[in-house]
Design a protein around this motif. Structure first.
Motif, PDB file in Angstrom:
ATOM      1  N   GLU A  43       0.848  -1.191   0.000  1.00  0.00           N
ATOM      2  CA  GLU A  43       0.000   0.000   0.000  1.00  0.00           C
ATOM      3  C   GLU A  43       0.882   1.240   0.000  1.00  0.00           C
ATOM      4  OE1 GLU A  43      -3.408   2.146   2.821  1.00  0.00           O
ATOM      5  OE2 GLU A  43      -2.838   0.047   3.153  1.00  0.00           O
ATOM      6  N   GLY A  44       0.500   2.249  -0.739  1.00  0.00           N
ATOM      7  CA  GLY A  44       1.292   3.470  -0.793  1.00  0.00           C
ATOM      8  C   GLY A  44       0.476   4.623  -1.315  1.00  0.00           C
ATOM      9  N   PRO A  45       1.064   5.796  -1.392  1.00  0.00           N
ATOM     10  CA  PRO A  45       0.337   6.962  -1.906  1.00  0.00           C
ATOM     11  C   PRO A  45       0.005   6.791  -3.373  1.00  0.00           C
ATOM     12  CG  PRO A  45       2.671   7.464  -1.653  1.00  0.00           C
ATOM     13  CD  PRO A  45       2.454   6.134  -1.013  1.00  0.00           C
ATOM     14  N   ARG A  46      -0.987   7.508  -3.836  1.00  0.00           N
ATOM     15  CA  ARG A  46      -1.367   7.438  -5.242  1.00  0.00           C
ATOM     16  C   ARG A  46      -0.316   8.150  -6.082  1.00  0.00           C
ATOM     17  NH1 ARG A  46      -4.664  10.207  -8.950  1.00  0.00           N
ATOM     18  NH2 ARG A  46      -5.299  11.782  -7.436  1.00  0.00           N
ATOM     19  N   THR A  47      -0.034   7.576  -7.228  1.00  0.00           N
ATOM     20  CA  THR A  47       0.964   8.162  -8.128  1.00  0.00           C
ATOM     21  C   THR A  47       0.322   8.572  -9.453  1.00  0.00           C
ATOM     22  OG1 THR A  47       1.573   5.974  -8.981  1.00  0.00           O
ATOM     23  CG2 THR A  47       2.858   6.856  -7.128  1.00  0.00           C
ATOM     24  N   LEU A  48       1.032   9.420 -10.146  1.00  0.00           N
ATOM     25  CA  LEU A  48       0.603   9.894 -11.464  1.00  0.00           C
ATOM     26  C   LEU A  48       1.730   9.652 -12.453  1.00  0.00           C
ATOM     27  CD1 LEU A  48      -1.327  11.680 -13.289  1.00  0.00           C
ATOM     28  CD2 LEU A  48       0.049  13.626 -12.510  1.00  0.00           C
ATOM     29  N   ALA A  49       1.398   9.094 -13.598  1.00  0.00           N
ATOM     30  CA  ALA A  49       2.401   8.891 -14.637  1.00  0.00           C
ATOM     31  C   ALA A  49       2.722  10.222 -15.303  1.00  0.00           C
ATOM     32  CB  ALA A  49       1.886   7.904 -15.678  1.00  0.00           C
ATOM     33  N   LEU A  73       0.003   4.017 -24.960  1.00  0.00           N
ATOM     34  CA  LEU A  73      -1.402   4.178 -25.296  1.00  0.00           C
ATOM     35  C   LEU A  73      -2.104   2.824 -25.343  1.00  0.00           C
ATOM     36  CD1 LEU A  73      -0.141   6.923 -26.402  1.00  0.00           C
ATOM     37  CD2 LEU A  73      -2.026   6.920 -28.035  1.00  0.00           C
ATOM     38  N   GLU A  74      -1.384   1.824 -25.796  1.00  0.00           N
ATOM     39  CA  GLU A  74      -1.973   0.500 -25.967  1.00  0.00           C
ATOM     40  C   GLU A  74      -2.290  -0.176 -24.638  1.00  0.00           C
ATOM     41  OE1 GLU A  74       0.909  -1.476 -28.313  1.00  0.00           O
ATOM     42  OE2 GLU A  74       0.549  -0.271 -30.112  1.00  0.00           O
ATOM     43  N   VAL A  75      -1.577   0.178 -23.565  1.00  0.00           N
ATOM     44  CA  VAL A  75      -1.797  -0.511 -22.288  1.00  0.00           C
ATOM     45  C   VAL A  75      -2.554   0.324 -21.267  1.00  0.00           C
ATOM     46  CG1 VAL A  75       0.261  -1.931 -22.594  1.00  0.00           C
ATOM     47  CG2 VAL A  75       0.434   0.234 -21.334  1.00  0.00           C
ATOM     48  N   CYS A  76      -2.721   1.620 -21.512  1.00  0.00           N
ATOM     49  CA  CYS A  76      -3.407   2.468 -20.526  1.00  0.00           C
ATOM     50  C   CYS A  76      -4.869   2.049 -20.417  1.00  0.00           C
ATOM     51  CB  CYS A  76      -3.310   3.940 -20.925  1.00  0.00           C
ATOM     52  SG  CYS A  76      -4.148   5.042 -19.747  1.00  0.00           S
ATOM     53  N   PRO A  77      -5.327   1.626 -19.242  1.00  0.00           N
ATOM     54  CA  PRO A  77      -6.691   1.091 -19.124  1.00  0.00           C
ATOM     55  C   PRO A  77      -7.795   2.134 -19.181  1.00  0.00           C
ATOM     56  CG  PRO A  77      -5.657   1.156 -16.974  1.00  0.00           C
ATOM     57  CD  PRO A  77      -4.583   1.535 -17.967  1.00  0.00           C
ATOM     58  N   THR A  78      -7.450   3.400 -19.002  1.00  0.00           N
ATOM     59  CA  THR A  78      -8.486   4.435 -18.979  1.00  0.00           C
ATOM     60  C   THR A  78      -8.289   5.488 -20.063  1.00  0.00           C
ATOM     61  OG1 THR A  78      -7.202   5.666 -17.320  1.00  0.00           O
ATOM     62  CG2 THR A  78      -8.921   4.161 -16.504  1.00  0.00           C
ATOM     63  N   ASP A  79      -7.465   5.196 -21.051  1.00  0.00           N
ATOM     64  CA  ASP A  79      -7.194   6.156 -22.129  1.00  0.00           C
ATOM     65  C   ASP A  79      -6.770   7.509 -21.563  1.00  0.00           C
ATOM     66  OD1 ASP A  79      -7.629   4.482 -24.294  1.00  0.00           O
ATOM     67  OD2 ASP A  79      -9.776   4.892 -24.359  1.00  0.00           O
ATOM     68  N   ALA A  80      -5.876   7.461 -20.583  1.00  0.00           N
ATOM     69  CA  ALA A  80      -5.426   8.689 -19.925  1.00  0.00           C
ATOM     70  C   ALA A  80      -4.220   9.312 -20.617  1.00  0.00           C
ATOM     71  CB  ALA A  80      -5.082   8.406 -18.466  1.00  0.00           C
ATOM     72  N   ILE A  81      -3.708   8.670 -21.656  1.00  0.00           N
ATOM     73  CA  ILE A  81      -2.540   9.191 -22.371  1.00  0.00           C
ATOM     74  C   ILE A  81      -2.981   9.686 -23.739  1.00  0.00           C
ATOM     75  CG2 ILE A  81      -0.244   8.661 -23.255  1.00  0.00           C
ATOM     76  CD1 ILE A  81      -0.025   6.485 -21.149  1.00  0.00           C
ATOM     77  N   ALA A 104      -6.292  13.981 -14.771  1.00  0.00           N
ATOM     78  CA  ALA A 104      -7.575  13.644 -14.152  1.00  0.00           C
ATOM     79  C   ALA A 104      -8.003  12.208 -14.423  1.00  0.00           C
ATOM     80  CB  ALA A 104      -8.658  14.602 -14.645  1.00  0.00           C
ATOM     81  N   HIS A 105      -7.458  11.599 -15.473  1.00  0.00           N
ATOM     82  CA  HIS A 105      -7.882  10.250 -15.848  1.00  0.00           C
ATOM     83  C   HIS A 105      -6.864   9.172 -15.489  1.00  0.00           C
ATOM     84  CE1 HIS A 105     -11.067  12.328 -17.703  1.00  0.00           C
ATOM     85  NE2 HIS A 105     -10.495  12.579 -18.869  1.00  0.00           N
ATOM     86  N   CYS A 106      -5.684   9.553 -15.027  1.00  0.00           N
ATOM     87  CA  CYS A 106      -4.649   8.579 -14.688  1.00  0.00           C
ATOM     88  C   CYS A 106      -4.965   7.937 -13.342  1.00  0.00           C
ATOM     89  CB  CYS A 106      -3.280   9.260 -14.642  1.00  0.00           C
ATOM     90  SG  CYS A 106      -1.921   8.159 -14.161  1.00  0.00           S
TER      91      CYS A 106
END
Length: 222
Positions: free
Chosen positions: A72-78, A92-100, A113-115
């Motif tokens: 468990e740890g803090p939330r991170t952002l790519a 882009l191919e692996v991002c599960p929420t189309d955040a890239i 906001a989507h990562c």
């Protein structure tokens, strides 16, 4: 509480779709939990609070997170170093929420906001230009992630799954043509796929070569 057990378990998961639990997505983990084949200690993003939620729904004893799944740890952002991005589109191919956001041979950027901080983009980057930045120092698990964020991530993941799903075939059997004969025609389509894969590999290799050439002067600099 309404919904099937699987649905209630899915609602209790943070929807980061990180796969650290060992299942392909949060829905897969929820289904395994419901059928009793998965332990409740396999979701690091949910943390200890997440384990408590699952334990309550399944009437099981609480337990520490399984270290094999992460901690468990803090939330991170790519964050993408756009100066070194070669536009290979692997992230882009692996991002599960189309955040890239990005295009082939063009630099990419992350829509904050989507990562979900799933980390799936990091190992696939061929030039190591993606880093993870902590965005919730001192907060982890559900304390670092709201139900609203989880619901949004779930909607985006579901939308992406629909978008990338192969289209259903509208082909109808042709009178007088047996199924084995139709299957015999598949190698031609497979050869086209192989050619496409080879072209992608060549593009990535060329991009890597350009990245190495660009790095060389910087490495030699005093």
């Amino acid at each position: 509480m309404s919904g099937t057990l699987t649905e209630r378990l899915l609602d209790a998961l943070p929807q980061t779709q990180c796969t650290r639990c060992g299942y392909p997505d949060c829905a897969g983990y929820a289904a395994a939990l419901a059928e009793g084949s998965a332990a409740i200690d396999r979701c690091p993003p949910g943390g200890a609070d997440g384990v408590r939620r699952l334990a309550a729904l399944l009437d099981r004893d609480e337990r520490p997170l399984n270290p094999d799944c992460g901690s468990e740890g803090p939330r991170t952002l790519a964050v993408i170093d756009e100066a070194w991005c070669i536009g290979c589109t692997r992230c882009l191919e692996v991002c599960p929420t189309d955040a890239i956001l990005g295009f082939h041979k063009r630099m990419h950027t992350v829509i904050e906001a989507h990562c979900t901080g799933c980390e799936l983009c990091v190992p696939v980057c061929p030039v190591d230009c993606i880093a993870l930045e902590v965005v919730t120092p001192g907060l982890s698990g559900w304390a670092a992630w709201s139900q609203t964020q989880a619901d949004d991530a779930r909607r985006r993941y579901t939308a992406r799954q629909r978008r990338v799903a192969p289209p259903e075939s509208d082909e109808q059997p042709v009178a007088g043509v047996s199924r084995p004969a139709a299957i015999d025609a598949l190698p031609a389509a497979n050869s086209s796929t192989a050619a496409t894969d080879a072209r992608k590999r060549r593009i990535v290799e060329e991009a890597l070569a350009r990245a190495r050439a660009a790095r060389a002067p910087r490495a030699d600099a005093p």
